[in-house]
Design an enzyme around this catalytic site. Structure first.
Site, PDB file in Angstrom:
ATOM      1  N   HIS A 128      -9.133   3.811  -1.457  1.00  0.00           N
ATOM      2  CA  HIS A 128      -7.853   3.224  -1.162  1.00  0.00           C
ATOM      3  C   HIS A 128      -7.196   2.482  -2.325  1.00  0.00           C
ATOM      4  O   HIS A 128      -6.923   1.090  -2.105  1.00  0.00           O
ATOM      5  CB  HIS A 128      -7.619   2.550   0.129  1.00  0.00           C
ATOM      6  CG  HIS A 128      -6.417   2.162   0.418  1.00  0.00           C
ATOM      7  ND1 HIS A 128      -4.990   2.670   0.060  1.00  0.00           N
ATOM      8  CD2 HIS A 128      -5.700   1.032   1.022  1.00  0.00           C
ATOM      9  CE1 HIS A 128      -3.927   2.244   0.682  1.00  0.00           C
ATOM     10  NE2 HIS A 128      -4.491   1.087   1.323  1.00  0.00           N
ATOM     11  N   CYS A 183       0.612  -1.174  -0.130  1.00  0.00           N
ATOM     12  CA  CYS A 183      -0.088   0.186   0.004  1.00  0.00           C
ATOM     13  C   CYS A 183       0.742   1.436  -0.118  1.00  0.00           C
ATOM     14  O   CYS A 183       0.432   2.286  -0.193  1.00  0.00           O
ATOM     15  CB  CYS A 183      -1.029   0.088   1.205  1.00  0.00           C
ATOM     16  SG  CYS A 183      -1.990  -1.571   1.149  1.00  0.00           S
TER      17      CYS A 183
END
Ligand SMILES: [Zn+2]
Lengths: 136, 400
Positions: free
Chosen positions: B342, B85
């Site tokens: 996200h 991420c």
């Protein structure tokens, strides 16, 4: 010398294996090429008792692909009495774990066996982790 | 090392990419950034692209080379960066390093992901690949699971009854959804702006004690930036935003974290300190912060690890309103990962985009911080604390 495969084989035969450091005396588990405490490289195979303390856990209700049939299940982090922490599964009723989450933290646990995931096309075969039960 | 500036930014709508592939999403953001900077594509000397899972999403590895191809940039160096991420943040950091080193003057950096289209089961499987596969794989850990474990530890460490902590965590979701609902590029634009604590606490459990509304969504999207040497920046813009300091840190398997404590990751502490040191700044000097709120508890842990609050103090500070847009330290005014979405390989570049927008005074109504911030910071987390990256930005160059 203890490879990850040998560590997993140990789990499947009910043993929690690690490495003891000739420099600091600390125990490394899971095995690594260096001591997890001091970086020492003179390491000898040792057997941990399997006893420890429940550091934390969660109850998985939305799983990864491959674990659909198992929910709810309880991954946990256990601090062994020899020092290192290990990730495994907790053998405990999920609903009771949800209700009594905070009381469970810090409880004495002991390795009661191994859980083996059959693996998927990404995992390079089957893999095992220790299973713990609450002993107090 | 030379000073480096961000002179152009681009950002796709986050959410579900109905028609566009990863390459097209990245190109869309990259062209916006190039146009915003006023540079020509032929001026771009290198491309740095974050992408975490393109092989699983679209059967595409080596996406950076194809991005360069689609944009007509080839044969310049084009490299994919992967830190789960935090992929885009490490790409942006590397880009800044190469420009600072004098190797390039003008570069493109950013990231892209197409995770929503994978579906929850498969996306959860591939995200969990950023756990330590040999030990955490068979345990069936997921990312909500890791942060559920951290939340329980937080309650134990600081003696906060779990029900009380869950309500304070819910305030993070309420705040970030309120902000995300105001952000036209956010996945939840116009949605969940008046979320209530009870709704968060009472939504279904994903991984105890985290509910669905404690978790950010899966998302598709891309963001991109043009970076250039500070001495060149004024040629292109009157409002360059300078990269004042960066940091990066790494961590191993979850079980090797010091003391088995998931609430104080050394990777974040080290990375944040590195960035503050390079920038010559302290947390109290930061005016806008975009941090990695993949889960509500993650925002609290991040604030403490970076030094914005003492250990165990972020939950009360949040309840006290200190992280609101008009609070002591505005956190995730853009909506954060919870409200904005996200797309993992794009998130770090998206965070930088929103800090730059704040510093130009160009953020949308309800998101713009007043007065216009002087110093801003991003915090991005990859895996279960495996990769941490921080960027500190400012409207003026480094002091020293
Ligand atoms: Zn040692």
């Amino acid at each position: 010398m203890l490879t990850l495969s040998e560590y997993e084989e140990g789990l499947r035969s009910g043993k929690l294996l690690g490495l003891r450091c000739a420099s600091c005396g600390g125990v490394t588990c899971h095995p690594m090429p260096v001591c997890q405490w001091c970086g020492g490289r003179s390491l000898e195979r040792t057997k941990l008792s399997g006893a420890g303390e429940l550091t934390t856990f969660t109850v998985i209700r939305v799983p990864s692909e491959g674990f659909e049939g198992e929910v709810p299940y309880i991954p946990c982090l256990v601090k062994t009495e020899e020092g290192p922490c290990v990730v495994g599964r907790l053998d405990y009723d999920a609903e009771r774990a949800t209700q009594a989450a905070q009381e469970l933290l810090g409880k004495r646990v002991r390795m009661s066996g191994a859980y083996t995931y059959k693996g998927d096309k990404f995992s390079g075969g089957a893999h095992s982790c220790p299973v713990f039960e609450v002993t107090e | 090392m030379r000073d480096v500036a961000i002179i152009g930014v681009g950002h796709t709508k986050f959410g579900r990419a109905k028609t566009k592939k990863g390459l097209e999403l990245f190109s869309e953001a990259a062209l916006q950034a190039v146009d915003d900077a006023g540079v020509e594509l032929k001026d771009v000397e290198a491309l740095f692209q974050g992408s975490a899972l393109p092989g699983f999403e679209e059967g595409q590895v080596m996406p950076a080379a194809f991005s360069a191809g689609e944009l007509g940039l080839s044969p310049v160096p084009a490299t994919r960066y992967e830190g789960a991420c935090a992929s885009a943040s490490i790409a942006v950091r590397e880009a800044a390093m190469w420009v600072a080193a004098g190797e390039f003057d003008v570069v493109l950096a950013g990231g892209v992901e197409r995770a929503l289209t994978m579906g929850t089961l498969f996306a959860t499987r591939t995200f969990s690949m950023a756990c330590h596969a040999p030990t955490e794989g068979p345990a069936g850990l997921t990312f909500p699971g890791v942060f559920g474990m951290a939340a329980l530890q937080y309650s134990k460490n600081y003696g906060v009854p779990l029900e009380e902590l869950r309500e304070k965590m819910a305030l993070v979701s309420v705040k970030n959804h309120r902000q995300g609902a105001l952000n036209p590029l956010a996945q939840f634009y116009g949605k969940m702006g008046d979320l209530k604590v009870e709704e968060v606490v009472n939504s279904r459990f994903v991984a105890d004690p985290l509910t669905l509304l404690d978790c950010c969504p899966f998302s598709d999207g891309a963001a991109a930036l043009v970076l250039c040497s500070a001495e060149e920046a004024r040629k292109y813009t009157d409002e360059p935003v300078f990269v004042l300091g960066t940091g990066q840190g790494s961590g191993g398997a979850l079980s090797k974290m010091a003391g088995g404590d998931l609430t104080k990751p050394a990777s974040r502490v080290s990375s944040a300190r590195m960035a503050f040191k390079r920038a010559g700044l302290e947390p109290s000097e930061i005016d806008v912060l975009e941090l990695h709120d993949c889960f509500t508890i993650a925002e609290l842990i991040a604030l403490e690890g970076m030094g914005f609050f003492g250990w165990g103090e972020a939950a009360d500070a949040t309840a006290d309103g200190q992280t609101e847009r008009d609070g002591k330290i505005p956190v995730n005014a853009s909506g954060g990962l919870l409200g904005r979405g996200h797309p993992i390989g794009a998130t770090g570049a998206s965070q930088v985009y929103w800090v730059v927008k704040q510093m130009r005074g160009e953020a949308p109504k309800g998101i713009q911080i007043d007065p216009v911030p002087e110093y801003g910071m991003t915090d991005t987390l990859g895996g279960d604390f495996g990769t941490l990256c921080h960027l500190i930005l400012g409207r003026s160059k480094r002091r020293k």
